[in-house]
Structure formats: C-alpha cells, structure tokens
Design an enzyme around this catalytic site. Structure first.
Site, PDB file in Angstrom:
ATOM      1  N   GLU A  85      22.490  -5.050  43.002  1.00  0.00           N
ATOM      2  CA  GLU A  85      21.761  -5.812  44.041  1.00  0.00           C
ATOM      3  C   GLU A  85      20.541  -5.211  44.661  1.00  0.00           C
ATOM      4  OE1 GLU A  85      24.145  -8.085  47.010  1.00  0.00           O
ATOM      5  OE2 GLU A  85      22.422  -8.284  48.328  1.00  0.00           O
ATOM      6  N   LYS A 280      30.531  -8.389  54.226  1.00  0.00           N
ATOM      7  CA  LYS A 280      29.956  -8.528  53.080  1.00  0.00           C
ATOM      8  C   LYS A 280      28.778  -7.372  52.806  1.00  0.00           C
ATOM      9  CE  LYS A 280      27.500  -9.609  48.976  1.00  0.00           C
ATOM     10  NZ  LYS A 280      25.773  -9.186  48.578  1.00  0.00           N
ATOM     11  N   ASP A 296      38.617   3.219  43.618  1.00  0.00           N
ATOM     12  CA  ASP A 296      38.733   1.918  43.215  1.00  0.00           C
ATOM     13  C   ASP A 296      38.026   0.924  44.201  1.00  0.00           C
ATOM     14  OD1 ASP A 296      39.958  -0.595  42.966  1.00  0.00           O
ATOM     15  OD2 ASP A 296      42.184   0.648  42.507  1.00  0.00           O
ATOM     16  N   HIS A 393      13.837  -8.842  51.109  1.00  0.00           N
ATOM     17  CA  HIS A 393      14.825  -9.346  49.910  1.00  0.00           C
ATOM     18  C   HIS A 393      13.874  -9.874  48.743  1.00  0.00           C
ATOM     19  CE1 HIS A 393      19.106  -9.804  50.643  1.00  0.00           C
ATOM     20  NE2 HIS A 393      18.898  -9.485  49.374  1.00  0.00           N
TER      21      HIS A 393
HETATM   22  C1  MEV Z   1      23.071  -9.328  51.360  1.00  0.00           C
HETATM   23  O1  MEV Z   1      23.776  -9.049  50.200  1.00  0.00           O
HETATM   24  C2  MEV Z   1      23.935  -8.873  52.816  1.00  0.00           C
HETATM   25  C3  MEV Z   1      23.381  -9.846  53.972  1.00  0.00           C
HETATM   26  O2  MEV Z   1      23.548 -11.023  54.084  1.00  0.00           O
HETATM   27  C4  MEV Z   1      24.301  -9.235  54.996  1.00  0.00           C
HETATM   28  C5  MEV Z   1      24.177  -9.725  56.497  1.00  0.00           C
HETATM   29  O3  MEV Z   1      23.898 -11.013  56.322  1.00  0.00           O
HETATM   30  O4  MEV Z   1      24.787  -9.165  57.370  1.00  0.00           O
HETATM   31  C6  MEV Z   1      21.705  -9.538  54.166  1.00  0.00           C
END
Ligand code: MEV
Length: 437
Positions: A85, A280, A296, A393
């Site tokens: 990513e 995430k 792992d 991003h």
């Molecule tokens: C993207 O991979 C992760 C985010 O969405 C985490 C977040 O919103 O805190 C940017």
C-alpha cells in the site's frame, strides 16, 4: 477441458504451469511468460522459495521498504516494512522524524506468556476428574521433558497447566489450559508438541486411574493446539510531549491539534465503525514489519482484533490524553513474535531485516512492531484531523496510476510537477496524461 486434475502436486513446476495455462487461460503463452518472469535466476534461491509451500508456481513480490529515524528507548532504528500500500512507509518515516525531534518512542514489554489448550470430552464426575488431574499433573511435565529441555536451559518452558471446566458452554467439555514462556521463539511448534504429548499422557493414564468408571476412563481428546490469543503477551509503546511542541505550522496551534487528535482517538474508542478503520491503519504498520521479519501476520491480526474486543465491544488499540498540557499517545497490544526459528533463518530477506534491526530479541521486536503501529496511527490521525487523508494518499497514488498507463519517465516527471499544484484524481491524471501524449 476439465478443470479438475488428479496428482497435481506430483507434477513438476513446468508441468503445473503448462496445465494451468492450458486449462485456465485464453492467452496461454502470455500466462506462462508472466508466471516465469517472476522466477529468480538464482536456482538455489528459487528452490528455497519453491519449498516454502506446496504447488509453488512462481514468486509473488511485495515491495520491501525501510523507514529510518525511529528513536526507541534512545536507540535509533531503521525499520524494514514489506507492504504493497502506497503511503504506509512514507507515513511511518514522517512520524518517526516527527518524534525523533521530540524525545522518540518509549516502550516496555509488560508480559510474554503464551497459551495452548488440549480440548477434551469427559463423561463423568468432575471431582474425580480434578483428582485425576492432580494425580497426573507432574507426569504431564515429566513426559514433555525431551521437548522442553532446551527451552528450559534458556529460561523458558511450560509455566503452568490448569484443568478448566467448560461444561456450561458445551456438555462434557473440558480443557487442559497451559501457559508457556517461549523466549525468542514465536513458539507454535514448541507449544503444539507439548500439547500433543499432554494429550497422549492424559488419555493413556486415565485408563489406569482406579477411581474412574469404564466410561470415565474413556477421555476423548478433540484437539490439541496453541491459542493465537495472547492477552498476557503485551507490549506498550508511547510518545509524549508538551502540546506546544505539536505545532508545526501556523495553521493550527499545538494545543488545538492535540485536542482534535484526542477527540479522534476517543471516537475510535467508542465507535466500532471508526475503530475498525483506525485499527486497520495501525495494522498497516504492524503487518508490514511482522511480514518483513518473517513472522505470522495472520496470527497477529487474529489476536489483535480479539484483544480490541476484549471488553465486549470492538474498540481502539491506541489511546491519547492531555494532562497539564502534556500530550500522551500510546498503544498496548498483544504480540506473539519470534526472532529465531520459522522463516527467520531461512528467508534471506528476513535475515537481512533482522540484522538491520540489530538482531533483536523477541521482546525487542515486540517493541519495534508496537512502535510501527503507533507511528502509523499517529501519521494517519495527523493527516485526517488536519489536511485530510487524500492529499498525501493521492500523491502516492499518482505513481500507481501513471504506472498503470505505462507512463514514461519524462511523462512521470512532468505530471508529478503538474500535480504539485493540482488535485490528483484518477480522471485528472488520465486527462493530463492524454494531453501530454
Ligand atoms: C488506510 O490504509 C488507513 C487509514 O484509513 C487509517 C485511518 O483511517 O486511521 C488512513
């Protein structure tokens, strides 16, 4: 053509690819070429990878990046990250640099206990089972001596074995619930070997236990397996500074930023929809280091999310507060990691990654990985609560779009320049590229 095949695993790699291409692809030549293009020209290295799993047909590349400038307990690290990513490594590096100038990360391993269970069915009097357990407990330790000897020499081993009555959940269901210290090993093999021996000893000796009736003697072992849930293998990582130190530009004061940041964390603590995305983002950092160090990541993921739900509702793994104008931001997570065994000595890039980290112990690696998660979350929340996530991003995404359209180096250079002052969207990039061509 039939899409089923008998004896696929017995075919050579070439034959496997031929079968795949002939059976599943319209352009067979192209499919074969793509698969073979990823073979390593070093036969020995390729063979190593072929033998990691079954039915290997090629290699699947992930980029390996590094994030420098991580100051952890006053020691500097450059952290390896394997991830596809865009923005993750850039965000980690940015957060590392930010905290480098503010005292760095402070970490602490709180506990290192791992768990394994023998799940079994016993039809009879629980008191008698308890007596049997007390009678057999020392034999459980004794019979695993050949497995535990080395681990014990180094200070680890089986910590305890408990009998757990689970009959309120499932009729006649009990467990041997064992705890382990596996030192620098992740410990899966060690734990599973011990558990399988416990099961054998436990079942066999029941036949001789005089208090048992014939039915009680017939203990039915369902399975013996470690638990990837390790709520007592916990590491903490933290950053803190005076709120004024958080101000980087004149757009927002340090205090206002800190307050907004703490609000963002509280939302993730209370609101599961947000918590999942928040966590995430943390796992973007954690998984990348876990993967780069040959650990792992599925086990880590499964455990971390269970831990995030331990109070009955899925919640944030990080926390933040401001006290007397001091901003504190921390993470406390379970991480069962190893720096010996498994892939660590087999995969050349994993070896290199561990060397880059100065050959850490499992405890040190827990701290580094927790920091990577905290840093990632800091970077995400910092963007989210200020500029928004898309700005950074999409800049990284620009390169992906340009590659998708096979832009030349000159085109890339000109468009990167163009999008310094223009908003990156998929259609805007396509249009700009078409204008150039
Ligand atoms: C993207 O991979 C992760 C985010 O969405 C985490 C977040 O919103 O805190 C940017």
């Amino acid at each position: 053509m039939s899409k089923t095949i008998a004896g696929f695993s017995k075919l050579s790699k070439e034959q496997k690819i031929d079968w795949l291409a002939n059976t599943h692809f319209v352009n067979q030549k192209e499919a074969k070429a793509i698969l073979k293009q990823y073979w390593n020209t070093n036969d020995k290295l390729q063979k190593l990878h072929d033998e990691f799993i079954e039915n290997t047909i090629t290699n699947y590349y992930l980029p390996l990046g590094v994030a420098p400038n991580f100051l952890i307990n006053n020691k500097l690290y450059t952290i390896p990250m394997a991830i596809e990513e865009s923005s993750v490594v850039a965000a980690a590096s940015k957060a590392a640099k930010f905290w480098l100038d503010r005292g760095g990360f402070k970490t602490e391993v709180i506990s290192t206990t791992k768990i394994g269970q023998v799940h079994f069915i016993y039809k009879g009097d629980f008191n008698k089972l308890e007596q049997y357990f007390q009678h057999i407990k020392s034999a459980l330790f004794e019979d695993t001596k050949s497995i535990t000897a080395n681990m014990e020499k180094r200070g680890g081993g089986i910590l305890d074995i408990e009998l757990r009555n689970k009959t309120e959940d499932i009729e006649n269901y009990y467990q041997l619930h064992a705890s382990f210290e596996t030192l620098d090993a992740m410990g899966a093999n060690f734990i599973n070997s011990c558990l399988e021996q416990f099961a054998k000893t436990f079942k066999a000796n029941a036949l001789e236990f005089e208090l048992f009736t014939a039915e009680e003697k017939d203990i039915d072992i369902i399975m013996s397996i470690l638990s990837n849930y390790v709520p007592n293998c916990i590491v903490k990582a933290e950053v803190s500074c005076h709120v004024d130190e958080l101000s980087e530009n004149n757009k927002i004061s340090g205090k206002a930023f800190a307050e907004k940041f703490v609000q963002a964390v509280s939302i993730a603590e209370k609101e599961p929809y947000r918590a999942v995305t928040h966590n995430k983002g943390i796992m973007n950092g954690i998984d990348a280091v876990v993967l780069a160090t040959g650990n792992d990541f599925r086990a880590i993921e499964a455990c971390v999310h269970a831990y995030a739900s331990r109070n009955g509702q899925y919640s944030s793994l990080t926390h933040a507060k401001i006290e007397n104008d001091i901003f504190r931001f921390w993470i406390e997570i379970p991480l069962a990691l190893g720096t010996v065994g498994g892939l660590t000595s087999l995969h050349p890039l994993v070896k290199l990654g561990l060397e880059l980290l100065d050959k850490p112990s499992a405890k040190e690696l827990m701290q580094i990985v927790a920091v990577a998660g905290l840093a990632q979350n800091f970077a995400a929340l910092r963007s989210l609560t200020t500029t928004g996530i898309q700005q950074g991003h999409m800049k990284m995404h620009l390169m992906n779009i340009l590659n998708q359209f096979e832009a030349t180096d000159t085109e890339k250079k000109r468009l990167v320049e163009h999008f310094k002052t223009n908003t990156v969207t998929h259609s805007a990039v396509v249009e700009a590229l078409n204008n150039l061509r």
